[in-house]
Scaffold this motif. Structure first.
Motif, PDB file in Angstrom:
ATOM      1  N   ASP A   8      -0.481  -2.591  -0.368  1.00  0.00           N
ATOM      2  CA  ASP A   8      -1.556  -3.074  -0.907  1.00  0.00           C
ATOM      3  C   ASP A   8      -1.599  -2.280  -2.511  1.00  0.00           C
ATOM      4  O   ASP A   8      -2.166  -2.914  -3.817  1.00  0.00           O
ATOM      5  CB  ASP A   8      -2.644  -2.668  -0.196  1.00  0.00           C
ATOM      6  CG  ASP A   8      -3.014  -4.085   0.482  1.00  0.00           C
ATOM      7  OD1 ASP A   8      -1.685  -4.924   1.104  1.00  0.00           O
ATOM      8  OD2 ASP A   8      -3.369  -4.462   1.227  1.00  0.00           O
ATOM      9  N   LEU A   9      -1.273  -0.745  -2.754  1.00  0.00           N
ATOM     10  CA  LEU A   9      -1.859   0.225  -3.678  1.00  0.00           C
ATOM     11  C   LEU A   9      -0.170  -0.649  -5.287  1.00  0.00           C
ATOM     12  O   LEU A   9      -0.652  -0.343  -6.016  1.00  0.00           O
ATOM     13  CB  LEU A   9      -2.350   1.182  -3.453  1.00  0.00           C
ATOM     14  CG  LEU A   9      -2.748   1.749  -2.462  1.00  0.00           C
ATOM     15  CD1 LEU A   9      -2.467   3.082  -2.211  1.00  0.00           C
ATOM     16  CD2 LEU A   9      -3.951   2.180  -3.557  1.00  0.00           C
ATOM     17  N   LEU A  15       6.844   5.549  -1.072  1.00  0.00           N
ATOM     18  CA  LEU A  15       6.508   5.950  -0.545  1.00  0.00           C
ATOM     19  C   LEU A  15       6.960   4.636   0.855  1.00  0.00           C
ATOM     20  O   LEU A  15       7.196   4.672   1.368  1.00  0.00           O
ATOM     21  CB  LEU A  15       4.993   6.143  -0.423  1.00  0.00           C
ATOM     22  CG  LEU A  15       4.083   6.937  -1.890  1.00  0.00           C
ATOM     23  CD1 LEU A  15       2.945   6.815  -1.591  1.00  0.00           C
ATOM     24  CD2 LEU A  15       3.882   7.973  -0.522  1.00  0.00           C
ATOM     25  N   LEU A  16       7.143   3.728  -0.654  1.00  0.00           N
ATOM     26  CA  LEU A  16       7.947   2.257   0.405  1.00  0.00           C
ATOM     27  C   LEU A  16       9.183   2.903   0.826  1.00  0.00           C
ATOM     28  O   LEU A  16       8.672   2.259   2.341  1.00  0.00           O
ATOM     29  CB  LEU A  16       8.181   1.168  -0.248  1.00  0.00           C
ATOM     30  CG  LEU A  16       6.585   0.464  -0.904  1.00  0.00           C
ATOM     31  CD1 LEU A  16       6.753  -0.336  -2.006  1.00  0.00           C
ATOM     32  CD2 LEU A  16       5.746   0.206   0.552  1.00  0.00           C
ATOM     33  N   MET A  17       9.388   3.229   0.459  1.00  0.00           N
ATOM     34  CA  MET A  17      11.494   3.954   0.852  1.00  0.00           C
ATOM     35  C   MET A  17      10.679   4.636   2.519  1.00  0.00           C
ATOM     36  O   MET A  17      11.333   4.353   3.257  1.00  0.00           O
ATOM     37  CB  MET A  17      12.140   4.422   0.250  1.00  0.00           C
ATOM     38  CG  MET A  17      13.465   4.470   0.645  1.00  0.00           C
ATOM     39  SD  MET A  17      13.655   6.047   1.025  1.00  0.00           S
ATOM     40  CE  MET A  17      13.412   7.318   0.210  1.00  0.00           C
ATOM     41  N   LEU A  18      10.005   5.269   2.196  1.00  0.00           N
ATOM     42  CA  LEU A  18       9.416   6.322   3.393  1.00  0.00           C
ATOM     43  C   LEU A  18       9.385   5.510   4.614  1.00  0.00           C
ATOM     44  O   LEU A  18       9.733   6.134   5.366  1.00  0.00           O
ATOM     45  CB  LEU A  18       8.862   7.318   2.439  1.00  0.00           C
ATOM     46  CG  LEU A  18       9.155   8.601   2.320  1.00  0.00           C
ATOM     47  CD1 LEU A  18       8.381   9.667   1.392  1.00  0.00           C
ATOM     48  CD2 LEU A  18      10.133   9.271   2.383  1.00  0.00           C
ATOM     49  N   GLY A  19       8.547   4.827   3.939  1.00  0.00           N
ATOM     50  CA  GLY A  19       7.508   3.701   5.523  1.00  0.00           C
ATOM     51  C   GLY A  19       8.557   2.918   6.074  1.00  0.00           C
ATOM     52  O   GLY A  19       8.662   2.622   7.280  1.00  0.00           O
ATOM     53  N   CYS A  20       9.190   2.503   5.417  1.00  0.00           N
ATOM     54  CA  CYS A  20      10.563   1.062   5.615  1.00  0.00           C
ATOM     55  C   CYS A  20      11.488   2.091   7.111  1.00  0.00           C
ATOM     56  O   CYS A  20      12.171   1.299   7.620  1.00  0.00           O
ATOM     57  CB  CYS A  20      11.182   0.890   4.641  1.00  0.00           C
ATOM     58  SG  CYS A  20      10.581  -0.646   3.311  1.00  0.00           S
ATOM     59  N   TRP A  23       7.005   4.180  -9.847  1.00  0.00           N
ATOM     60  CA  TRP A  23       8.335   5.400  -8.602  1.00  0.00           C
ATOM     61  C   TRP A  23       6.867   6.434  -7.454  1.00  0.00           C
ATOM     62  O   TRP A  23       8.294   5.841  -6.421  1.00  0.00           O
ATOM     63  CB  TRP A  23       9.321   6.565  -9.315  1.00  0.00           C
ATOM     64  CG  TRP A  23      10.519   5.575 -10.229  1.00  0.00           C
ATOM     65  CD1 TRP A  23      10.140   5.216 -11.456  1.00  0.00           C
ATOM     66  CD2 TRP A  23      11.984   4.794  -9.626  1.00  0.00           C
ATOM     67  NE1 TRP A  23      11.306   4.563 -12.016  1.00  0.00           N
ATOM     68  CE2 TRP A  23      11.988   4.147 -11.287  1.00  0.00           C
ATOM     69  CE3 TRP A  23      11.796   4.779  -8.818  1.00  0.00           C
ATOM     70  CZ2 TRP A  23      12.957   3.105 -10.944  1.00  0.00           C
ATOM     71  CZ3 TRP A  23      13.179   4.139  -8.229  1.00  0.00           C
ATOM     72  CH2 TRP A  23      13.418   2.778  -9.078  1.00  0.00           C
ATOM     73  N   PHE A  24       6.246   6.842  -7.669  1.00  0.00           N
ATOM     74  CA  PHE A  24       5.525   7.112  -6.423  1.00  0.00           C
ATOM     75  C   PHE A  24       5.675   6.385  -5.673  1.00  0.00           C
ATOM     76  O   PHE A  24       5.774   6.200  -4.695  1.00  0.00           O
ATOM     77  CB  PHE A  24       4.398   7.928  -7.162  1.00  0.00           C
ATOM     78  CG  PHE A  24       3.764   8.682  -5.981  1.00  0.00           C
ATOM     79  CD1 PHE A  24       4.918   9.419  -5.208  1.00  0.00           C
ATOM     80  CD2 PHE A  24       2.457   8.413  -5.506  1.00  0.00           C
ATOM     81  CE1 PHE A  24       4.058  10.118  -4.213  1.00  0.00           C
ATOM     82  CE2 PHE A  24       1.941   9.678  -4.953  1.00  0.00           C
ATOM     83  CZ  PHE A  24       2.469   9.890  -3.771  1.00  0.00           C
ATOM     84  N   HIS A  25       4.805   4.486  -5.645  1.00  0.00           N
ATOM     85  CA  HIS A  25       5.158   3.801  -5.237  1.00  0.00           C
ATOM     86  C   HIS A  25       6.364   3.990  -4.677  1.00  0.00           C
ATOM     87  O   HIS A  25       6.300   3.547  -3.285  1.00  0.00           O
ATOM     88  CB  HIS A  25       4.272   2.306  -5.416  1.00  0.00           C
ATOM     89  CG  HIS A  25       3.309   2.170  -6.036  1.00  0.00           C
ATOM     90  ND1 HIS A  25       2.172   1.702  -7.205  1.00  0.00           N
ATOM     91  CD2 HIS A  25       2.433   2.726  -5.084  1.00  0.00           C
ATOM     92  CE1 HIS A  25       1.025   1.453  -6.748  1.00  0.00           C
ATOM     93  NE2 HIS A  25       1.053   2.411  -5.458  1.00  0.00           N
ATOM     94  N   ILE A  26       7.726   4.185  -4.647  1.00  0.00           N
ATOM     95  CA  ILE A  26       8.718   2.857  -4.480  1.00  0.00           C
ATOM     96  C   ILE A  26       9.042   4.433  -3.175  1.00  0.00           C
ATOM     97  O   ILE A  26       9.928   3.481  -2.552  1.00  0.00           O
ATOM     98  CB  ILE A  26       9.805   2.595  -5.278  1.00  0.00           C
ATOM     99  CG1 ILE A  26       9.507   1.489  -6.358  1.00  0.00           C
ATOM    100  CG2 ILE A  26      11.109   2.850  -4.908  1.00  0.00           C
ATOM    101  CD1 ILE A  26      10.306   1.372  -7.643  1.00  0.00           C
TER     102      ILE A  26
END
Length: 591
Positions: A246-247, A261-266, A256-259
């Protein structure tokens, strides 16, 4: 690498990283503090799992020291802007956050006190499933490496290694149990973090706290009771990804910080529980495509780069560790794995009935609002996934009911979150009706839990044909009724402690001390005594092979008198010289 210095170094490094993550200014707007506290806790776990995946390949030890070093490296990224710009992130806290934290801590401590006998942290699970998970965590501590779906291995192993200087090896199981308790707590806090932004006013504050406790005391608590460590963790990860995605859709952090974080979560999702990985990945891909489409750059280099940045490493790591270790090395097919039955809580629909109307209303309102919320597409994707599994389980049993019912744990997260959103979107009058509706359901639950319904029935069974409470609150009643089940038998633990303390630790024998136990007790014995005894799994070979390995390679053996191998070969085992004995078994010298 168990040492007090390593534990202190890791703890300090962890706090420095968490502090930098928290204080670094991420946006000019204020964030909800409780959401970010939960997010940071889970994200650092994901970061450690990512680091473990990378350094394990190049044979760098995976332990507290290496985690601590990489935590300090990451902390520089967060603290440097704070130092240079002299700015910190602003957060919002309210009295509702304090009330919720107090209640959730009390609830989890009460559960631990009843289920695990307080500070004893006794082994007490409904299935044998956590025994190999504990053994894997001990492998992490012993070998300083990872294998298979290793998210839970890293999380639990880190907790064990952190606290190991304060206990003897054969009591490390207590730290595994403690890790389970902490993860249960975090599942509740992360759920509250997901809905926190919708809590406006006293009514929604009360509703938010109640919804979070209902979520926690439902399937997450059930998962902990059964010992499905990875399953409970996967719910927390998906809840975290709700927030991060959502963020990302709202562009409230740097791209790139978003990306990252998404990579870490996936990556964490693949290594935590691969069953939920496909739907989770599909939902995040949909989010990326939707965002790019609305920016009119769907077919572009940026879309390709974003998808590769989010999914490439998680997929490579997942195939390297999960697919190769589980399906190739162990020669297990996906079909045979997903068709295997097992012990799990089973209820087809009754637990969802009180909340489903609210959830459907919330889902409709969310779609109508056209807000970019991950749950608005994750919910139908996962519902379709569950219906597909049900169809396969019903039609030709190519999917077991065991795996089908694991989907229900994720459905609980979805339904509870959407139900609260439905309350959030209601008018004042509708909320009053909903409060009466939920209050009636709660009254029936309390009527049963308090024992009043049983007292009335026992006084005169003409008042009612049968006790009805559990029929309307099956999941909660099941959890409460299993709360005080007896733990792993103390005499078994007494035998395990004797073997480790008197035989292994003292060096009285440098050979393995196998056990003649039933298979459901074998793995706990392995973990507690910190041995690996695959050559002595008699149910996978035969008695003659077990006996041959025992007499050639061992000085002692532990025997449980209710085990199949003892009952079938009692004369052989009774002929041995016993060095320890209690009411359930003995330790003897091998001839």
């Amino acid at each position: 690498m168990v040492s007090l210095a390593a534990s202190i170094f890791f703890a300090v490094s962890y706090l420095i990283l968490a502090g930098g993550f928290y204080f670094q200014k991420k946006s000019d707007e204020k964030f909800y503090g409780i959401t970010w506290l939960a997010l940071i806790f889970v994200m650092i776990q994901c970061y450690h799992v990512f680091i473990a995946a990378v350094i394990n390949v190049i044979h760098i030890p995976v332990n507290l020291v290496t985690f601590g070093i990489f935590d300090l490296v990451a902390a520089v990224y967060f603290w440097l802007p704070v130092y240079k710009k002299k700015e910190t992130q602003k957060y919002i806290y309210g009295i509702v956050d304090v009330i919720f934290l107090i209640l959730v801590v009390v609830a989890v401590v009460w559960f631990a006190r009843n289920r695990y006998y307080g500070f004893h942290l006794s082994i007490n699970y409904k299935t044998v499933d956590p025994a190999p998970r504990f053994r894997e965590a001990m492998d992490f501590v012993n070998d300083q490496s990872i294998s298979r779906m290793f998210y839970a291995q890293v999380v639990n192993g880190t907790m064990i290694e952190l606290l190991a200087p304060f206990e003897r090896v054969d009591y490390y199981y207590r730290f595994y149990v403690l890790s389970d308790v902490v993860q249960l707590l975090m599942s509740g806090v992360m759920f509250f973090g997901v809905i926190r932004k919708y809590i406006k006013g006293k009514f929604l504050a009360a509703a938010g706290v109640i919804a979070s406790l209902i979520f926690l005391l439902g399937y997450p608590l059930n998962s902990t009771i059964y010992g499905f460590t990875y399953l409970g963790m996967s719910l927390t990860l998906v809840a975290m990804l709700f927030v991060v995605t959502d963020l990302f859709m709202e562009e409230r952090l740097t791209k790139w910080f978003h990306i990252f974080l998404l990579m870490l979560g996936c990556h964490a999702m693949f290594q935590c529980y691969a069953l939920f990985m496909p739907v989770t990945y599909l939902a995040i891909i949909f989010a990326i495509f939707l965002k790019q489409y609305r920016k009119k750059i769907l077919i572009s280099k940026d879309t390709v780069v974003t998808c590769l940045a989010v999914f490439l490493f998680p997929c490579i790591s997942g195939l390297w560790y999960t697919y190769m270790d589980v399906f190739v090395k162990d020669d297990v097919s996906v079909g045979s794995a997903i068709s295997a039955e097992g012990a799990i809580y089973r209820d087809l629909y009754s637990n969802f009935l009180p909340f489903l109307p609210l959830a459907i209303y919330g889902f409709v309102k969310l779609i109508q609002s056209r807000k970019n919320k991950m749950i608005s597409w994750f919910a139908p994707f996962f519902a379709a996934f569950t219906l597909g599994m049900f169809g396969l389980a019903y039609h030709n049993r190519s999917v077991s009911t065991y795996y089908l019912y694991k989907d229900y744990y994720m459905l609980w997260l979805i339904v509870c979150a959407l139900a609260f959103y439905g309350v959030y979107r209601m008018t004042k009058e509708a909320r009053a009706v909903t409060a009466c509706y939920i209050g009636t359901w709660a009254f029936v639950l309390l009527f049963y839990v308090s024992g009043l319904e049983n007292r009335i029935y026992n006084n005169n069974n003409l008042f009612m044909d049968s006790i009805k409470g559990p029929q309307y609150n099956d999941l909660v009643c099941f959890n409460l009724n299993t709360m005080k089940e007896p733990p792993y038998a103390e005499p078994r633990m007494e035998m395990a402690h004797y073997i480790y303390e008197e035989l292994l630790e003292t060096g009285k024998t440098d050979k393995p001390v196998p056990c003649a136990y039933n298979d459901d007790q074998f793995y706990w014995y392995e973990g507690v005594t910190n041995q690996r005894l695959s050559d002595y799994m008699y149910w996978k070979s035969d008695y003659d092979t077990f006996k041959e390995n025992l007499e050639e390679n061992c000085d002692y053996v532990s025997v449980m008198i209710d085990s199949r191998i003892y009952v079938d070969n009692q004369e052989y085992f009774d002929s041995m010289e016993k060095v320890f004995e209690n009411e359930i078994g003995f330790v003897a010298k091998v001839k």
